[in-house]
Design an enzyme around this catalytic site. Structure first.
Site, PDB file in Angstrom:
ATOM      1  N   ARG A   1      -1.603  62.190  -4.880  1.00 25.62           N
ATOM      2  CA  ARG A   1      -2.621  61.830  -5.873  1.00 25.62           C
ATOM      3  C   ARG A   1      -2.655  60.331  -6.216  1.00 25.62           C
ATOM      4  O   ARG A   1      -3.526  59.881  -6.953  1.00 25.62           O
ATOM      5  CB  ARG A   1      -2.431  62.665  -7.145  1.00 25.62           C
ATOM      6  CG  ARG A   1      -2.997  64.075  -6.984  1.00 25.62           C
ATOM      7  CD  ARG A   1      -2.773  64.906  -8.209  1.00 25.62           C
ATOM      8  NE  ARG A   1      -1.409  65.418  -8.292  1.00 25.62           N
ATOM      9  CZ  ARG A   1      -0.844  65.871  -9.415  1.00 25.62           C
ATOM     10  NH1 ARG A   1      -1.524  65.854 -10.545  1.00 25.62           N
ATOM     11  NH2 ARG A   1       0.391  66.334  -9.394  1.00 25.62           N
TER      12      ARG A   1
ATOM     13  N   ASN B   1       6.208   7.065 -16.723  1.00 19.90           N
ATOM     14  CA  ASN B   1       4.928   7.399 -17.314  1.00 19.90           C
ATOM     15  C   ASN B   1       3.899   7.483 -16.192  1.00 19.90           C
ATOM     16  O   ASN B   1       3.654   6.513 -15.503  1.00 19.90           O
ATOM     17  CB  ASN B   1       4.531   6.320 -18.318  1.00 19.90           C
ATOM     18  CG  ASN B   1       3.476   6.849 -19.266  1.00 19.90           C
ATOM     19  OD1 ASN B   1       2.486   7.431 -18.819  1.00 19.90           O
ATOM     20  ND2 ASN B   1       3.684   6.664 -20.564  1.00 19.90           N
TER      21      ASN B   1
ATOM     22  N   ASN C   1       0.230  14.069  -0.609  1.00 17.39           N
ATOM     23  CA  ASN C   1       1.462  14.527   0.061  1.00 17.39           C
ATOM     24  C   ASN C   1       1.186  15.126   1.430  1.00 17.39           C
ATOM     25  O   ASN C   1       2.113  15.401   2.175  1.00 17.39           O
ATOM     26  CB  ASN C   1       2.187  15.550  -0.825  1.00 17.39           C
ATOM     27  CG  ASN C   1       1.322  16.755  -1.143  1.00 17.39           C
ATOM     28  OD1 ASN C   1       0.106  16.659  -1.212  1.00 17.39           O
ATOM     29  ND2 ASN C   1       1.954  17.885  -1.349  1.00 17.39           N
TER      30      ASN C   1
ATOM     31  N   ARG D   1      -6.092  -2.476  -5.856  1.00 15.68           N
ATOM     32  CA  ARG D   1      -7.532  -2.311  -5.987  1.00 15.68           C
ATOM     33  C   ARG D   1      -8.228  -3.631  -5.639  1.00 15.68           C
ATOM     34  O   ARG D   1      -7.623  -4.699  -5.701  1.00 15.68           O
ATOM     35  CB  ARG D   1      -7.871  -1.874  -7.402  1.00 15.68           C
ATOM     36  CG  ARG D   1      -7.520  -2.906  -8.427  1.00 15.68           C
ATOM     37  CD  ARG D   1      -7.547  -2.354  -9.843  1.00 15.68           C
ATOM     38  NE  ARG D   1      -7.215  -3.410 -10.764  1.00 15.68           N
ATOM     39  CZ  ARG D   1      -6.468  -3.232 -11.841  1.00 15.68           C
ATOM     40  NH1 ARG D   1      -5.939  -2.057 -12.120  1.00 15.68           N
ATOM     41  NH2 ARG D   1      -6.232  -4.238 -12.646  1.00 15.68           N
TER      42      ARG D   1
END
Ligand code: UD1
Ligand code: CA
Length: 473
Positions: A17, A382, A391, A445
């Site tokens: 069942r 931080n 990664n 940058r």
């Protein structure tokens, strides 16, 4: 030395069942397979050896249970054909060769039986002169169960199965729970005499009750019917889970854990939680978890196979999987700690930060929007908002290593493998592809250009254009 005690747990049934590819006794309930509960209770009550009788999907059942009870005295016996509960117990005889003493019989699909009730049963057996003790109960609806037949002086005389019972016998509301303690010599002897001369053509274990009554008294304890109810289908599985969940939650509350809304909290069997921990609504704590004391787990959080140290604050809707979190950390809301995350004391992981195979040492912070995978992050770092460890190169995963006291400016990509030395500073918006030495500044940058008056000139050009984008005449 404990007095001898062994157990046989019947796990051979088909479980039609359930309508499942998986063996019934392996269906999970609060994080453990059904059969884990009776086997565990057998050990809890002092059994030195436990035999699980397997049949349907025997290999599956055997491999799951032998893993779950690795190093414990759990053996398996195969019941070739399911010829009834008496035949099933007889199948365990080979595995108990050389054992003599009381044998506890349990069902693999009855998860709620408590150790207290089993202790009472064993106690009743030990203080009785007879070879058998059994559990009975009085459920609201006794239909379908074997009924307990009592005679002179209210003495138990036997058990009649529902299908074999007369209409008068079916009025009896005391039923056989199917859980017994029997003396091994008596049991093996009685099982040899069973015949399938009954409505179901089976070898009924219940026939040993009348045999024990002939030998002397049958000891009986009455239990709460909810403890001895089995699982036949998934609706019953959910009902048993509900009761088990309530029991587990109550136990934690009594041990000093606040559950804000226990009706919505799911804590798996075996989870450990220290006192003065507060768990919010809709929290799930699954698998092997260890939660310290004074921890807060915010609403909607889901923790799986994870450890949390004392005093850590988990804000709502955080998801942990195979994570080790130290004391006094601040996590979330909406943090995702994936497998291999290790956070030392006082680490902050804020909203929408994902970590995987990454350690952050003491006091480091990644407060917003970051992906930190395959990384070693020193103490006091931080990590700015939007930082990503790149990664994966499409084939392999690579490590990012940060020393102590590193500052990573917002929106930085750390292209692994890459190392940033102690105290280094990475300027916001950088893409770091080369190692950064200790105490250095890295900035990758493009230099900013400023064109004086450009915006104003552009607005004038646009104003000179018509609505359809063409120049006015
Ligand atoms: C059994 C009892 C009944 C009692 C009820 C309580 C017998 C004959 N009847 O009935 O008096 O009220 O339990 O729940 O014992 N199993 C095997 N191999 C087999 C047959 C069964 O391993 O050949 C296992 C099943 O998987 C199950 C347990 O034994 O876990 C009980 O078998 P089941 O057929 O459900 O017995 P009931 O009809 O419920
Ligand atoms: Ca049954």
């Amino acid at each position: 030395m404990n007095p001898p005690l062994a157990a046989v747990v019947l796990c051979a049934g088909k479980g039609t069942r359930m309508n499942s590819q998986m063996a019934k006794v392996l269906h999970p309930i609060l994080g453990r397979p059904l059969a884990w509960y009776p086997v565990t209770r057998a050990f809890d009550v002092g059994c030195q050896q436990v035999v699980a009788v397997v049949g349907h999907q025997a290999d599956q059942v055997k491999s799951t249970l032998s893993k779950a009870f690795e190093g414990q005295a759990l053996a398996f016996s195969l019941q070739q054909q399911q010829r009834g509960t008496g035949d099933a117990v007889a199948a365990a005889r080979g595995a108990l060769t050389g054992y003599s003493g009381p044998i506890l019989v349990l069902y693999g699909d009855v998860p709620l039986i408590s150790v207290e009730t089993l202790q009472k049963l064993v106690q009743a057996y030990r203080s009785s002169k007879g070879p058998l003790a059994m559990i009975t109960c009085r459920p609201a609806n006794p239909s379908g169960y074997g009924r307990v037949l009592r005679g002179h002086g209210h003495r138990v005389q036997g058990v009649i199965e529902h299908k074999d019972a007369t209409p008068e016998q079916r009025l009896i509301n005391e039923i056989n729970a199917g859980i017994y303690v029997a003396d091994s010599h008596f049991l093996w002897g009685a099982l040899e005499t069973l015949t399938p001369a009954n409505a179901q053509g089976e070898l009924y274990l219940t026939d040993i009750v009348a045999k024990a009554a002939e030998h002397g008294e049958v000891a009986v304890i009455e239990a709460d019917p909810r403890e001895v109810e089995g699982v036949n289908d998934r609706a019953e599985l959910a009902e048993r889970a509900e009761l088990l969940r309530t029991r587990i939650n109550k136990r934690h509350m009594q041990a000093g854990v606040t559950l804000t809304n226990p009706a919505t909290i799911f804590i798996d069997e075996g989870v450990e939680i220290g006192p003065d921990t507060v768990i919010g609504a809709n929290v799930t704590i699954a698998g092997e978890c260890e939660i310290g004391s004074g921890v807060t787990i915010g609403q909607g959080s889901v923790l799986t196979h994870s450890t949390i140290g004392d005093g850590t604050d988990v804000k709502p809707y955080s998801v942990f999987e195979d994570a080790v979190v130290g004391p006094r950390c601040h996590i979330g809301p909406f943090a995702r700690l994936r497998p291999g995350t290790v956070l030392d004391e006082g680490v902050h992981i804020g909203n929408f930060v994902e970590t995987k195979k990454t350690r952050l040492k003491k006091g480091s912070k990644a407060n917003h929007l970051a992906y930190l995978g395959d990384a070693e992050i020193g103490a006091g770092c931080n990590i700015g908002a939007g930082t990503i460890t790149c990664n994966y190169d499409g084939v392999n995963k690579h490590q990012t290593v940060l020393g102590d006291g590193v500052f990573i400016g917002s929106d930085t990509q750390l292209v692994a493998p890459v190392t940033v030395g102690d105290g280094a500073f990475v300027a916001a918006g950088s893409t770091i592809t080369e190692d950064v030495p200790a105490q250095a500044l890295a900035l990758s940058r493009a230099a900013q250009t400023v064109k004086e008056g450009w915006a104003e000139r552009r607005r004038k050009v646009l104003a000179g254009m018509s609505g359809d984008g063409k120049k006015k005449e």
